[in-house]
Design an enzyme around this catalytic site. Structure first.
Site, PDB file in Angstrom:
ATOM      1  N   ASP A  69      -1.625  24.604 -41.540  1.00 52.64           N
ATOM      2  CA  ASP A  69      -0.290  25.024 -42.361  1.00 52.64           C
ATOM      3  C   ASP A  69       0.508  25.224 -41.239  1.00 52.64           C
ATOM      4  O   ASP A  69       1.900  25.164 -41.405  1.00 52.64           O
ATOM      5  CB  ASP A  69      -0.521  26.320 -43.134  1.00 52.64           C
ATOM      6  CG  ASP A  69       0.254  26.221 -44.334  1.00 52.64           C
ATOM      7  OD1 ASP A  69       0.523  25.080 -44.842  1.00 52.64           O
ATOM      8  OD2 ASP A  69       0.477  27.262 -44.699  1.00 52.64           O
ATOM      9  N   GLY A  73       4.446  21.895 -41.887  1.00 55.98           N
ATOM     10  CA  GLY A  73       5.954  21.898 -41.963  1.00 55.98           C
ATOM     11  C   GLY A  73       6.575  21.422 -40.745  1.00 55.98           C
ATOM     12  O   GLY A  73       7.646  21.069 -40.704  1.00 55.98           O
ATOM     13  N   ARG A  77       9.313  18.593 -40.438  1.00 54.36           N
ATOM     14  CA  ARG A  77      10.828  18.732 -40.168  1.00 54.36           C
ATOM     15  C   ARG A  77      11.018  17.912 -38.757  1.00 54.36           C
ATOM     16  O   ARG A  77      12.382  17.448 -38.741  1.00 54.36           O
ATOM     17  CB  ARG A  77      10.883  20.310 -39.497  1.00 54.36           C
ATOM     18  CG  ARG A  77      12.177  20.818 -39.123  1.00 54.36           C
ATOM     19  CD  ARG A  77      12.271  22.430 -38.940  1.00 54.36           C
ATOM     20  NE  ARG A  77      11.064  22.895 -37.950  1.00 54.36           N
ATOM     21  CZ  ARG A  77      11.126  22.714 -36.623  1.00 54.36           C
ATOM     22  NH1 ARG A  77      11.993  21.900 -35.928  1.00 54.36           N
ATOM     23  NH2 ARG A  77       9.948  23.141 -36.001  1.00 54.36           N
ATOM     24  N   SER A  84      10.255  16.530 -47.403  1.00 55.21           N
ATOM     25  CA  SER A  84      10.637  16.145 -48.873  1.00 55.21           C
ATOM     26  C   SER A  84      10.014  17.313 -50.058  1.00 55.21           C
ATOM     27  O   SER A  84       9.261  18.272 -49.747  1.00 55.21           O
ATOM     28  CB  SER A  84       9.876  15.083 -48.954  1.00 55.21           C
ATOM     29  OG  SER A  84       8.177  15.205 -49.273  1.00 55.21           O
ATOM     30  N   ASP A  91       2.174  20.970 -50.171  1.00 52.35           N
ATOM     31  CA  ASP A  91       1.785  22.268 -49.639  1.00 52.35           C
ATOM     32  C   ASP A  91       1.489  23.776 -50.221  1.00 52.35           C
ATOM     33  O   ASP A  91       0.441  24.239 -49.994  1.00 52.35           O
ATOM     34  CB  ASP A  91       2.575  22.353 -48.241  1.00 52.35           C
ATOM     35  CG  ASP A  91       2.236  23.462 -47.311  1.00 52.35           C
ATOM     36  OD1 ASP A  91       1.210  23.256 -46.805  1.00 52.35           O
ATOM     37  OD2 ASP A  91       3.207  24.240 -46.977  1.00 52.35           O
ATOM     38  N   ASP A  95      -1.908  25.381 -50.809  1.00 52.11           N
ATOM     39  CA  ASP A  95      -2.133  26.841 -50.348  1.00 52.11           C
ATOM     40  C   ASP A  95      -2.710  27.824 -51.292  1.00 52.11           C
ATOM     41  O   ASP A  95      -3.511  28.630 -51.240  1.00 52.11           O
ATOM     42  CB  ASP A  95      -0.771  27.438 -50.013  1.00 52.11           C
ATOM     43  CG  ASP A  95      -0.243  26.715 -48.605  1.00 52.11           C
ATOM     44  OD1 ASP A  95      -1.183  26.284 -48.127  1.00 52.11           O
ATOM     45  OD2 ASP A  95       1.078  27.211 -48.354  1.00 52.11           O
TER      46      ASP A  95
END
Length: 131
Positions: A69, A73, A77, A84, A91, A95
């Site tokens: 995780d 991200g 990025r 998106s 995600d 989670d």
């Protein structure tokens, strides 16, 4: 990653995470794939190890997959297409699935071994979904 870490940790963690994320991008590994592997891996490990009472191994395995995780991200990025809405939803959903798997794994274990704790796991499961 940036929103979840304290500001004092962002720079040092970023120095480790960013180069790995750039390498993953060069290897054509998408943020969504990283999310999928992390979410399904954490869920599978939680359900297997926790239901069998192997909590230490389970925590180590789940932690290893949860660390994915940190990367999804950052990969999103830094990638040319950027983050998106679909990736963010995937995600977030994975989670929650992982959270549920952890609690369900513990719930199954206590149901098999100690019925007095079952109500607390059910309470934790319900409270977790209220967040």
């Amino acid at each position: 990653m940036g929103f979840m870490l304290q500001s004092s940790w962002r720079a040092p963690v970023g120095k480790v995470i960013d180069p790995i994320a750039r390498f993953l991008i060069r290897m054509k590994i998408s943020a969504n794939f990283i999310s999928l592997i992390g979410g399904l891996g954490a869920s599978g490990c939680a359900l297997y190890f926790f239901t069998n009472g192997k909590f230490l191994v389970g925590v180590i395995a789940v932690t290893a997959f949860v660390l994915f995780d940190l990367f999804d991200g950052t990969v999103a990025r830094l990638s040319p297409n950027g983050p998106s809405k679909w990736g963010a939803a995937l995600d977030s959903t994975l989670d929650r699935v992982s959270d549920a798997a952890i609690l369900i794994g513990g719930l199954i274990y206590v149901q098999k071994n100690d019925d007095q704790l079952t109500k607390y796991f059910l309470l934790a499961l319900i409270a977790g979904f209220l967040v």
